[in-house]
Design a protein around this motif. Sequence first.
Motif, PDB file in Angstrom:
ATOM      1  N   ALA A  45    -111.337 -16.592  56.270  1.00 56.89           N
ATOM      2  CA  ALA A  45    -111.551 -15.703  55.129  1.00 56.89           C
ATOM      3  C   ALA A  45    -112.558 -14.609  55.475  1.00 56.89           C
ATOM      4  O   ALA A  45    -112.392 -13.441  55.095  1.00 56.89           O
ATOM      5  N   LEU A  46    -113.629 -14.977  56.203  1.00 57.15           N
ATOM      6  CA  LEU A  46    -114.621 -13.984  56.621  1.00 57.15           C
ATOM      7  C   LEU A  46    -113.963 -12.902  57.472  1.00 57.15           C
ATOM      8  O   LEU A  46    -114.223 -11.701  57.292  1.00 57.15           O
ATOM      9  N   THR A  47    -113.095 -13.313  58.401  1.00 60.06           N
ATOM     10  CA  THR A  47    -112.422 -12.354  59.275  1.00 60.06           C
ATOM     11  C   THR A  47    -111.494 -11.438  58.476  1.00 60.06           C
ATOM     12  O   THR A  47    -111.453 -10.221  58.705  1.00 60.06           O
ATOM     13  N   MET A  48    -110.775 -12.024  57.518  1.00 64.96           N
ATOM     14  CA  MET A  48    -109.864 -11.213  56.718  1.00 64.96           C
ATOM     15  C   MET A  48    -110.615 -10.233  55.823  1.00 64.96           C
ATOM     16  O   MET A  48    -110.198  -9.081  55.640  1.00 64.96           O
ATOM     17  N   LEU A  49    -111.735 -10.669  55.265  1.00 63.66           N
ATOM     18  CA  LEU A  49    -112.523  -9.771  54.423  1.00 63.66           C
ATOM     19  C   LEU A  49    -113.110  -8.627  55.246  1.00 63.66           C
ATOM     20  O   LEU A  49    -113.221  -7.496  54.754  1.00 63.66           O
ATOM     21  N   SER A  50    -113.508  -8.925  56.472  1.00 61.78           N
ATOM     22  CA  SER A  50    -113.985  -7.856  57.353  1.00 61.78           C
ATOM     23  C   SER A  50    -112.858  -6.884  57.687  1.00 61.78           C
ATOM     24  O   SER A  50    -113.083  -5.669  57.813  1.00 61.78           O
ATOM     25  N   LEU A  51    -111.641  -7.424  57.813  1.00 59.88           N
ATOM     26  CA  LEU A  51    -110.493  -6.576  58.146  1.00 59.88           C
ATOM     27  C   LEU A  51    -110.165  -5.621  57.005  1.00 59.88           C
ATOM     28  O   LEU A  51    -109.966  -4.416  57.230  1.00 59.88           O
ATOM     29  N   VAL A  52    -110.113  -6.150  55.770  1.00 56.85           N
ATOM     30  CA  VAL A  52    -109.739  -5.286  54.636  1.00 56.85           C
ATOM     31  C   VAL A  52    -110.868  -4.325  54.280  1.00 56.85           C
ATOM     32  O   VAL A  52    -110.638  -3.324  53.571  1.00 56.85           O
ATOM     33  N   ALA A  53    -112.106  -4.616  54.748  1.00 58.06           N
ATOM     34  CA  ALA A  53    -113.222  -3.704  54.479  1.00 58.06           C
ATOM     35  C   ALA A  53    -113.198  -2.503  55.413  1.00 58.06           C
ATOM     36  O   ALA A  53    -113.961  -1.544  55.207  1.00 58.06           O
ATOM     37  N   TRP A  54    -112.361  -2.556  56.456  1.00 54.89           N
ATOM     38  CA  TRP A  54    -112.284  -1.443  57.406  1.00 54.89           C
ATOM     39  C   TRP A  54    -111.719  -0.198  56.715  1.00 54.89           C
ATOM     40  O   TRP A  54    -110.694  -0.250  56.034  1.00 54.89           O
ATOM     41  N   ASP A  55    -112.400   0.894  56.879  1.00 52.72           N
ATOM     42  CA  ASP A  55    -111.996   2.153  56.260  1.00 52.72           C
ATOM     43  C   ASP A  55    -110.942   2.826  57.141  1.00 52.72           C
ATOM     44  O   ASP A  55    -111.262   3.595  58.050  1.00 52.72           O
ATOM     45  N   SER A  56    -109.684   2.506  56.863  1.00 52.25           N
ATOM     46  CA  SER A  56    -108.589   3.032  57.686  1.00 52.25           C
ATOM     47  C   SER A  56    -108.304   4.491  57.335  1.00 52.25           C
ATOM     48  O   SER A  56    -108.330   4.875  56.158  1.00 52.25           O
ATOM     49  N   PRO A  57    -108.012   5.300  58.339  1.00 46.55           N
ATOM     50  CA  PRO A  57    -107.696   6.718  58.062  1.00 46.55           C
ATOM     51  C   PRO A  57    -106.313   6.892  57.436  1.00 46.55           C
ATOM     52  O   PRO A  57    -106.003   7.995  56.969  1.00 46.55           O
ATOM     53  N   LEU A 109    -109.861 -13.931  67.868  1.00 44.36           N
ATOM     54  CA  LEU A 109    -109.450 -14.092  66.470  1.00 44.36           C
ATOM     55  C   LEU A 109    -109.468 -12.758  65.745  1.00 44.36           C
ATOM     56  O   LEU A 109    -108.550 -12.430  64.971  1.00 44.36           O
ATOM     57  N   SER A 110    -110.492 -11.962  65.987  1.00 37.35           N
ATOM     58  CA  SER A 110    -110.560 -10.649  65.346  1.00 37.35           C
ATOM     59  C   SER A 110    -109.421  -9.744  65.805  1.00 37.35           C
ATOM     60  O   SER A 110    -108.833  -9.003  65.003  1.00 37.35           O
ATOM     61  N   LEU A 111    -109.084  -9.835  67.092  1.00 43.73           N
ATOM     62  CA  LEU A 111    -107.954  -9.035  67.591  1.00 43.73           C
ATOM     63  C   LEU A 111    -106.639  -9.481  66.972  1.00 43.73           C
ATOM     64  O   LEU A 111    -105.775  -8.656  66.646  1.00 43.73           O
TER      65      LEU A 111
END
Length: 322
Positions: A45-57, A109-111
């Motif tokens: 869940a921590l990894t997914m929350l970090s992923l969706v917090a990424w400000d994608s262009p 895992l992050s990749l």
Amino acid sequence: MAWGVGVYAYLLQCLFVRRALAHERANATGWLLGGALVSGTGMWALTMLSLVAWDSPIPVGYAAPVVLAAWLPSVVLVAALMWQFSVQGLDWRVRALGGLFIALGLSTLSLVAQSAIVTTPSWSWRLGPALGATTVYLASGLFASVATRRVLYGAGGHGRLVAISAVVAAAFVAGNVWQMQTLSLPPGAVCLSLNGLSRESVHTLASTIVVLFMISAHMVTVYDERAQGQQAVLRRGLEEARVALQRAAEHDPASGLLNRHGFERRLADLLQSRAAATEGVRPGVTVARLGLDGFRAVIESYGQAVGDQFVRTLAEIGRAHV
């Protein structure tokens, strides 16, 4: 939000290890596996929350199969870390190798989580930020290994575990944020997974549902700790009752001296211990019999209580001179 989930997930990992250490080996395995499932889900869940917090262009979605596939390595990584914590006297080289494995696993895992964003042309990643994130993972893993083991096997209460969990979770989040900087989208890239899971659905799954799951697991550890405490009190009470019953069966209630049954048992134990100490040679033991002339007259004249006190006083004098 990601940091809070990480703190709770790591704290639960430590609490499950504590429950495993408090149980026999068969039950301990179940606690470790359950803790890996719960805390590993929190790490996912921590990894997914970090992923969706990424400000994608560009507008992005997340491929559901990849999002779910990232859950298994999270559980495996946490299981490896919990195994390290549960083994006492583990060689420092094994712990160091385990920390390196976990750091590389977190980076991988992050990749894997990043690959849930499917684009055309495909995104690329930069080596510098990846190495930086791996270094953060490695440092946090080494800190977690040393600090957590000191609390689990030494002095330290719940507050220290919370503090360690906060530091470790902050390092993991920092590593995830750094890892997200490895993403490089080429100009004109289009997200092919836009029709997959939305940012809101992934956030809800990784925060609300996972947190409720972790709270339920936390309650299990609390109830087990209370139950074990009550069992310990019950065992102490039963042992005290057994000792009291054995003393009552072997001692005279009035004088407090050994009765016939207690005397014979103590004499048999003494002979057996002396024989073992002298390697089978017949031990020498002296038994003296003391007769009290006129004792009945004392009881008839002054009462049973005075007679009992007289016997106790005589016994104390005998112990002091023998």
